[in-house]
Design a protein around this motif. Sequence first.
Motif, PDB file in Angstrom:
ATOM      1  N   ASP A  94      35.034  50.044  41.022  1.00 24.31           N
ATOM      2  CA  ASP A  94      36.106  49.919  42.003  1.00 24.31           C
ATOM      3  C   ASP A  94      35.735  48.863  43.048  1.00 24.31           C
ATOM      4  OD1 ASP A  94      37.410  51.897  40.668  1.00 24.31           O
ATOM      5  OD2 ASP A  94      37.128  53.445  42.186  1.00 24.31           O
ATOM      6  N   TYR A  95      36.711  48.066  43.435  1.00 24.86           N
ATOM      7  CA  TYR A  95      36.433  46.977  44.370  1.00 24.86           C
ATOM      8  C   TYR A  95      37.656  46.698  45.233  1.00 24.86           C
ATOM      9  CZ  TYR A  95      39.146  44.397  40.891  1.00 24.86           C
ATOM     10  OH  TYR A  95      40.143  43.997  40.036  1.00 24.86           O
ATOM     11  N   HIS A  96      37.403  46.009  46.339  1.00 25.40           N
ATOM     12  CA  HIS A  96      38.469  45.461  47.180  1.00 25.40           C
ATOM     13  C   HIS A  96      38.027  44.087  47.663  1.00 25.40           C
ATOM     14  CE1 HIS A  96      39.373  49.812  47.385  1.00 25.40           C
ATOM     15  NE2 HIS A  96      40.618  49.379  47.350  1.00 25.40           N
ATOM     16  N   LEU A 103      47.388  35.218  52.967  1.00 28.45           N
ATOM     17  CA  LEU A 103      47.831  35.721  51.659  1.00 28.45           C
ATOM     18  C   LEU A 103      48.938  36.755  51.796  1.00 28.45           C
ATOM     19  CD1 LEU A 103      44.456  36.144  49.705  1.00 28.45           C
ATOM     20  CD2 LEU A 103      46.129  34.310  49.490  1.00 28.45           C
ATOM     21  N   GLU A 104      48.975  37.434  52.930  1.00 31.29           N
ATOM     22  CA  GLU A 104      49.998  38.456  53.130  1.00 31.29           C
ATOM     23  C   GLU A 104      51.406  37.870  53.209  1.00 31.29           C
ATOM     24  OE1 GLU A 104      49.117  40.908  56.457  1.00 31.29           O
ATOM     25  OE2 GLU A 104      47.294  41.767  55.562  1.00 31.29           O
ATOM     26  N   HIS A 118      43.321  45.974  49.635  1.00 26.55           N
ATOM     27  CA  HIS A 118      42.536  44.778  49.915  1.00 26.55           C
ATOM     28  C   HIS A 118      42.657  44.451  51.408  1.00 26.55           C
ATOM     29  CE1 HIS A 118      41.928  44.403  45.674  1.00 26.55           C
ATOM     30  NE2 HIS A 118      43.229  44.371  45.452  1.00 26.55           N
ATOM     31  N   ILE A 119      41.705  43.737  51.939  1.00 24.98           N
ATOM     32  CA  ILE A 119      41.543  43.613  53.390  1.00 24.98           C
ATOM     33  C   ILE A 119      41.749  42.170  53.817  1.00 24.98           C
ATOM     34  CG2 ILE A 119      39.892  43.878  55.285  1.00 24.98           C
ATOM     35  CD1 ILE A 119      38.581  46.063  53.350  1.00 24.98           C
ATOM     36  N   ARG A 134      35.091  46.018  60.122  1.00 22.63           N
ATOM     37  CA  ARG A 134      34.724  47.427  60.306  1.00 22.63           C
ATOM     38  C   ARG A 134      35.504  48.315  59.343  1.00 22.63           C
ATOM     39  NH1 ARG A 134      34.205  45.922  65.826  1.00 22.63           N
ATOM     40  NH2 ARG A 134      36.394  46.432  66.251  1.00 22.63           N
ATOM     41  N   LYS A 135      36.778  47.982  59.145  1.00 25.99           N
ATOM     42  CA  LYS A 135      37.591  48.720  58.182  1.00 25.99           C
ATOM     43  C   LYS A 135      36.993  48.616  56.782  1.00 25.99           C
ATOM     44  CE  LYS A 135      42.189  48.759  56.034  1.00 25.99           C
ATOM     45  NZ  LYS A 135      43.525  48.093  55.979  1.00 25.99           N
ATOM     46  N   ALA A 136      36.522  47.422  56.436  1.00 27.45           N
ATOM     47  CA  ALA A 136      35.899  47.228  55.122  1.00 27.45           C
ATOM     48  C   ALA A 136      34.663  48.102  54.981  1.00 27.45           C
ATOM     49  CB  ALA A 136      35.541  45.754  54.925  1.00 27.45           C
TER      50      ALA A 136
END
Length: 261
Positions: A94-96, A103-104, A118-119, A134-136
């Motif tokens: 699993d990855y992000h 990109l958004e 994804h971040i 920090r979220k990552a």
Amino acid sequence: MILGVLRALWMIFWIFWGTLAIGGAAIVMALFGIRGPVYVRMTRRWAQVALWSSGSNAVLHGLENVTPGQPFILVANHVSWFDIFAIAARLPVDYHFVAKKELEKIPVFGLAWRVAGHISIDRTNRESAARSLRKAGEQMRQQKSVVVIFAEGTRSRTGRLLPFKKGAFVLAAETGIPIIPTIVTGSFDIMRPDTFVVRPATIHVYFEPAVPAQGVSVDALMTRTRDVFVQRLGETDSLPPLDPAPALPDPTATARGEGSA
């Protein structure tokens, strides 16, 4: 040349419909409150469509260094969109991804990117970028997943290694999560910058042994990680002036009997 242009059109056709179908499905699923690793599988499928439609393939080396169920920061070099396709299509854990906020803005893709977990990093706002990192870190600890960050912050337009940004190394130093240097080769010539020609190739992705981050400074982490890239790529780290990129071969030359012995 004509074959390369046709291949590019074929690839764009499939990426367009793949984004609509897979991205649209992800958005609908999120509206119904569905959560979990299903979005990683959808991201993987989307990348497989992109890689397949280009006629290219990806081979992974050193997967024994990526332990399932253990969080890592994959720090990769970036010379082409095909770096993303190769890692996303083949990485079996699993990855992000962590990437620029711009990109958004891409229709369908941007919303699907967010719902898949994804971040995005706002590179113009340091505080916002720190919150995203920090979220990552929280996401990795909770989900025991992998985060993929392109160390240079942008694609190299020469195929040579650019200076590294500090974001990935700040994240590693603050969380103590190890870094896996992830070195991609063979992707640059598939679709050169500012061209509309696709030349299929085999992409090689090397997962090097982890660089420990516990009790290590940001600068030391960055230096140790970059040294791994320099050694694998056979480059010096003095960043000398670059020679112009060599001209790509004409795929029709062989058919015309040119350049043969």
